[in-house]
Design a protein around this motif. Structure first.
Motif, PDB file in Angstrom:
ATOM      1  N   VAL B  11      47.346  -6.197 -28.379  1.00 26.39           N
ATOM      2  CA  VAL B  11      45.919  -6.530 -28.411  1.00 26.39           C
ATOM      3  C   VAL B  11      45.495  -6.644 -29.872  1.00 26.39           C
ATOM      4  CG1 VAL B  11      43.596  -5.667 -27.898  1.00 26.39           C
ATOM      5  CG2 VAL B  11      45.427  -5.422 -26.212  1.00 26.39           C
ATOM      6  N   TYR B  13      43.889  -6.532 -33.414  1.00 25.84           N
ATOM      7  CA  TYR B  13      43.299  -5.461 -34.217  1.00 25.84           C
ATOM      8  C   TYR B  13      41.780  -5.351 -34.076  1.00 25.84           C
ATOM      9  CZ  TYR B  13      42.689  -3.011 -38.737  1.00 25.84           C
ATOM     10  OH  TYR B  13      42.386  -2.113 -39.720  1.00 25.84           O
ATOM     11  N   LYS B  16      37.767  -4.540 -29.247  1.00 26.77           N
ATOM     12  CA  LYS B  16      37.358  -3.201 -28.803  1.00 26.77           C
ATOM     13  C   LYS B  16      37.972  -2.995 -27.423  1.00 26.77           C
ATOM     14  CE  LYS B  16      34.406   0.423 -28.259  1.00 26.77           C
ATOM     15  NZ  LYS B  16      35.457   1.312 -27.769  1.00 26.77           N
ATOM     16  N   VAL B  17      38.935  -2.085 -27.360  1.00 22.15           N
ATOM     17  CA  VAL B  17      39.687  -1.890 -26.120  1.00 22.15           C
ATOM     18  C   VAL B  17      38.859  -1.059 -25.128  1.00 22.15           C
ATOM     19  CG1 VAL B  17      41.740  -0.781 -25.168  1.00 22.15           C
ATOM     20  CG2 VAL B  17      41.894  -2.098 -27.275  1.00 22.15           C
ATOM     21  N   VAL B  19      38.667   0.972 -21.350  1.00 22.42           N
ATOM     22  CA  VAL B  19      39.459   1.629 -20.317  1.00 22.42           C
ATOM     23  C   VAL B  19      38.979   1.120 -18.959  1.00 22.42           C
ATOM     24  CG1 VAL B  19      40.002   3.877 -19.299  1.00 22.42           C
ATOM     25  CG2 VAL B  19      39.758   3.655 -21.784  1.00 22.42           C
ATOM     26  N   VAL B  26      44.172   0.141 -19.594  1.00 23.27           N
ATOM     27  CA  VAL B  26      43.100  -0.495 -20.358  1.00 23.27           C
ATOM     28  C   VAL B  26      43.012  -1.964 -19.942  1.00 23.27           C
ATOM     29  CG1 VAL B  26      43.360   1.089 -22.310  1.00 23.27           C
ATOM     30  CG2 VAL B  26      44.549  -1.097 -22.334  1.00 23.27           C
ATOM     31  N   LEU B  28      43.306  -5.617 -20.115  1.00 23.84           N
ATOM     32  CA  LEU B  28      44.079  -6.545 -20.941  1.00 23.84           C
ATOM     33  C   LEU B  28      43.848  -7.999 -20.550  1.00 23.84           C
ATOM     34  CD1 LEU B  28      47.481  -4.628 -21.214  1.00 23.84           C
ATOM     35  CD2 LEU B  28      45.673  -4.796 -22.916  1.00 23.84           C
ATOM     36  N   PHE B  38      51.624  -4.335 -38.456  1.00 28.14           N
ATOM     37  CA  PHE B  38      52.741  -3.787 -39.233  1.00 28.14           C
ATOM     38  C   PHE B  38      53.968  -4.709 -39.155  1.00 28.14           C
ATOM     39  CE2 PHE B  38      50.163  -0.003 -38.567  1.00 28.14           C
ATOM     40  CZ  PHE B  38      50.168   0.553 -39.837  1.00 28.14           C
ATOM     41  N   GLN B 118      54.547   1.343 -36.672  1.00 25.97           N
ATOM     42  CA  GLN B 118      54.038   1.681 -35.347  1.00 25.97           C
ATOM     43  C   GLN B 118      53.338   0.464 -34.783  1.00 25.97           C
ATOM     44  OE1 GLN B 118      51.259   4.749 -36.856  1.00 25.97           O
ATOM     45  NE2 GLN B 118      49.788   4.104 -35.312  1.00 25.97           N
ATOM     46  N   ILE B 120      50.067  -0.932 -32.782  1.00 31.09           N
ATOM     47  CA  ILE B 120      48.695  -0.424 -32.702  1.00 31.09           C
ATOM     48  C   ILE B 120      48.199  -0.339 -31.267  1.00 31.09           C
ATOM     49  CG2 ILE B 120      48.094  -1.176 -35.032  1.00 31.09           C
ATOM     50  CD1 ILE B 120      46.498  -3.486 -33.598  1.00 31.09           C
ATOM     51  N   ASP B 121      49.078  -0.563 -30.282  1.00 31.23           N
ATOM     52  CA  ASP B 121      48.650  -0.345 -28.897  1.00 31.23           C
ATOM     53  C   ASP B 121      48.987   1.074 -28.428  1.00 31.23           C
ATOM     54  OD1 ASP B 121      51.375  -0.932 -28.845  1.00 31.23           O
ATOM     55  OD2 ASP B 121      51.211  -2.569 -27.397  1.00 31.23           O
ATOM     56  N   ASP B 122      50.310   1.398 -28.413  1.00 31.47           N
ATOM     57  CA  ASP B 122      50.654   2.746 -27.937  1.00 31.47           C
ATOM     58  C   ASP B 122      50.683   3.789 -29.058  1.00 31.47           C
ATOM     59  OD1 ASP B 122      53.097   2.354 -29.241  1.00 31.47           O
ATOM     60  OD2 ASP B 122      54.133   1.779 -27.411  1.00 31.47           O
ATOM     61  N   ASP B 123      50.574   3.333 -30.328  1.00 31.53           N
ATOM     62  CA  ASP B 123      50.551   4.251 -31.475  1.00 31.53           C
ATOM     63  C   ASP B 123      51.690   5.282 -31.438  1.00 31.53           C
ATOM     64  OD1 ASP B 123      48.408   3.120 -32.861  1.00 31.53           O
ATOM     65  OD2 ASP B 123      46.907   4.341 -31.860  1.00 31.53           O
TER      66      ASP B 123
END
Lengths: 315, 249
Positions: B11, B13, B16-17, B19, B26, B28, B38, B118, B120-123
């Motif tokens: 998703v 950057y 705004k995700v 839930v 979330v 999608l 990254f 990493q 940026i979805d599951d961190d």
């Protein structure tokens, strides 16, 4: 069986992260052992032995662990793993580096940065920069866990000291060599364990202004200094000051955000602070939506006033 | 030296995700997707190595649904030479991703693998370290500087108190931190050229990897909200509130 917590330390003593991760590790139940690996780390091992709920401390004191590089530490942990149900480490730079290597060598899917331990196999963790909380159950027989230390209170010292037992060093795979380090020297508290954090954003405009405006108010408060990603990217503040999704996560008693608009990625790193103060000239800035106290105005005028006002009350 | 880079479709950057109300995950659907930031840095670093004459070929790998081909295409437009898509609609955890990548590395024999630190979805911040473990290779995580010397690589890493430098024996894994470089935008001619670059397709089964999740997601919920507080009118009022009302001074 028992669980093993890997300590974060500086040789002579433990880092705050260890006592916080200990709180999470104790919530797993069962006996808890602590591993202190390093060179000249007897002091840290003795400090670990005093923490409440620790049944035994293992010390691996050897030159190959002097810099806690991932390859030798992972080899040591894999050798110890057979005696443990779970291996736990704080999600510090070292924990983040070492633990996934351990997990893969054990064929375990790591649970990263848990914020809550619900049972020995069920945890909460944040995804999407803290926009959602996931509750996960690990199906692996052995657990490999890193702990988000800002989510746990530190465990104090216990009644009696636990025994300290030496463990033999494991074979060094010889894949990497420590060359050097440049650690920022500061009299200020560590960012991740400070009681007060003062952070500056892009609006601070320069490295000189960080020194002139942000640092004096931080020093007045005995605070650590943080920065938004925008400020770090612009070169106003060093990389290790970054607070946010991909920087450090902090939860101090007081967080003062100066000239920070409050992007979700920054909020991810500080929104669990007990009290948040925002100083920003844009009254629509999203930071005000999470701030307990907001002050709208020019930081270059407000911050010196704040420093003076704190001096008046004897800060 | 051949360099392998990994690119994940996530998703964007700036989204705004949200839930889902039933706690199943979330939202999608109809959300803008992009390359993990990254991973863009990883692709850029590989291209700079090639431009400096140190890398000979850049292979971009993605594991994900058919649309992950677009993410590979972005890497090709930036300057990677060819792509490999391991196609699956399943959610693949870092451990399984690392196992698939280990198979691809065995086939491709790169001298260096550069990955984002990493997604940026599951961190999670796991896959690079796991791949290094499975291959028995050294790892230089959270890199802010990468220097190739002979078959080895010297990596300056962002650690908690500053920077640490390690020398790794090649072949090695490097994972990127934010300040390693600033990724370029693909130019229009390069976007056109990228359309002709090859993307090979495989499946996790072709790699002999079972992607069944080890972590069962029981539920996904909104984090506890934080209410906005009050605006104060002056510095004196602020200090008074902090001292007497909040008790933090």
């Amino acid at each position: 069986m028992a669980n093993l917590l890997v300590a974060e330390h500086d040789g002579a003593g433990l880092k705050d992260a260890t006592a916080k991760a200990l709180t999470a590790a104790r919530a797993l139940g069962g006996d808890l052992h602590v591993l202190v690996a390093g060179q000249g780390c007897r002091g840290a091992a003795e400090a670990a032995a005093k923490l409440d709920g620790v049944a035994k401390v293992l010390i691996a004191d050897d030159a190959r662990y002097a810099h806690l590089t991932a390859e030798p530490i992972a080899a040591l942990l894999v050798g110890l793993a057979k005696d443990y149900d779970a291996i736990v480490m704080p999600a510090t730079a070292i924990g983040k580096d070492v633990m996934p290597r351990v997990a893969a060598l054990l064929d375990v899917m790591q649970v990263s940065e848990v914020t809550k331990v619900l049972s020995a196999d069920t945890f909460e963790r944040l995804i999407y920069a803290g926009s959602a909380v996931q509750t996960v159950r690990s199906r692996d027989a052995k657990k490999v866990i890193t702990v988000r230390i800002s989510s746990f209170q530190a465990t104090g010292t216990g009644a009696a000291a636990a025994p300290v037992e030496a463990v033999a060093a494991a074979d060094d795979p010889g894949l990497s060599r420590f060359v050097g380090e440049e650690l920022s020297k500061s009299e200020r508290p560590e960012l991740t364990s400070a009681r007060i954090v003062v952070s500056g954003g892009r609006a601070v405009q320069s490295r000189e202004n960080f020194a002139k405006y942000i640092e004096p108010v931080a020093d007045r408060l005995g605070a650590a200094v943080g920065a938004s990603r925008a400020a770090v990217d612009a070169g106003y503040a060093p990389n290790d000051w970054q607070v946010g999704q991909t920087g450090k996560v902090v939860a101090p008693d007081l967080y003062v955000a100066i000239g920070i608009s409050g992007a979700i990625q920054h909020l991810a790193g500080m929104k669990d602070s007990k009290v948040i103060v925002a100083i920003n000239k844009d009254e629509e800035a999203p930071i005000f939506q999470v701030a307990d106290y907001g002050l709208v105005g020019d930081l270059f005028k407000i911050v010196p006033e704040l420093t003076d006002e704190l001096a008046k009350i004897g800060k | 030296m051949k360099v392998l880079v990994t690119v994940k479709r996530v998703v964007d950057y700036n989204v705004k995700v949200r839930v889902k109300s039933d706690g199943s995950g979330v939202e999608l659907a109809n959300v803008k997707m992009s390359m993990n930031p990254f991973d863009e840095i990883a692709v850029e670093e590989a291209i700079r190595l090639k431009e400096a004459g140190k890398a000979t070929e850049i292979v971009a790998v993605s594991i994900g649904p058919a649309q992950a081909a677009e993410t590979i295409r972005t890497a090709l437009a930036m300057g990677a030479d060819r792509g490999i898509l391991v196609k699956t609609d399943a959610t693949v955890e870092p451990l399984a991703v690392a196992k698939i990548l280990a198979k691809i590395v065995a086939e491709e024999q790169p001298g260096l693998v550069i990955m984002g630190k990493q997604a940026i979805d599951d961190d999670c911040n796991q896959t690079g370290q796991m791949l290094a473990a499975l291959l028995g290779w050294p790892q230089g995580t959270f890199a802010s500087k990468v220097v190739l010397e002979g078959d080895g690589v010297t990596v300056t890493r962002e650690v908690d108190g500053g920077l640490q430098t390690v020398a790794l024996k090649g072949p090695a894994i490097v994972t990127t931190d934010l300040r390693l470089n600033e990724p370029r935008y693909a130019s229009l001619p390069n976007i056109m050229k990228a359309k002709k670059k090859p993307i090979a397709e495989k499946t996790p089964a072709d790699c002999g990897v079972d992607v069944a999740p080890r972590l069962e997601v029981l539920k996904t919920t909104e984090p506890p909200g934080r209410k906005g507080g009050i605006k104060v009118g002056s510095v004196a009022e602020l200090v008074g509130k902090l001292k007497d009302e909040a008790g933090v001074l």
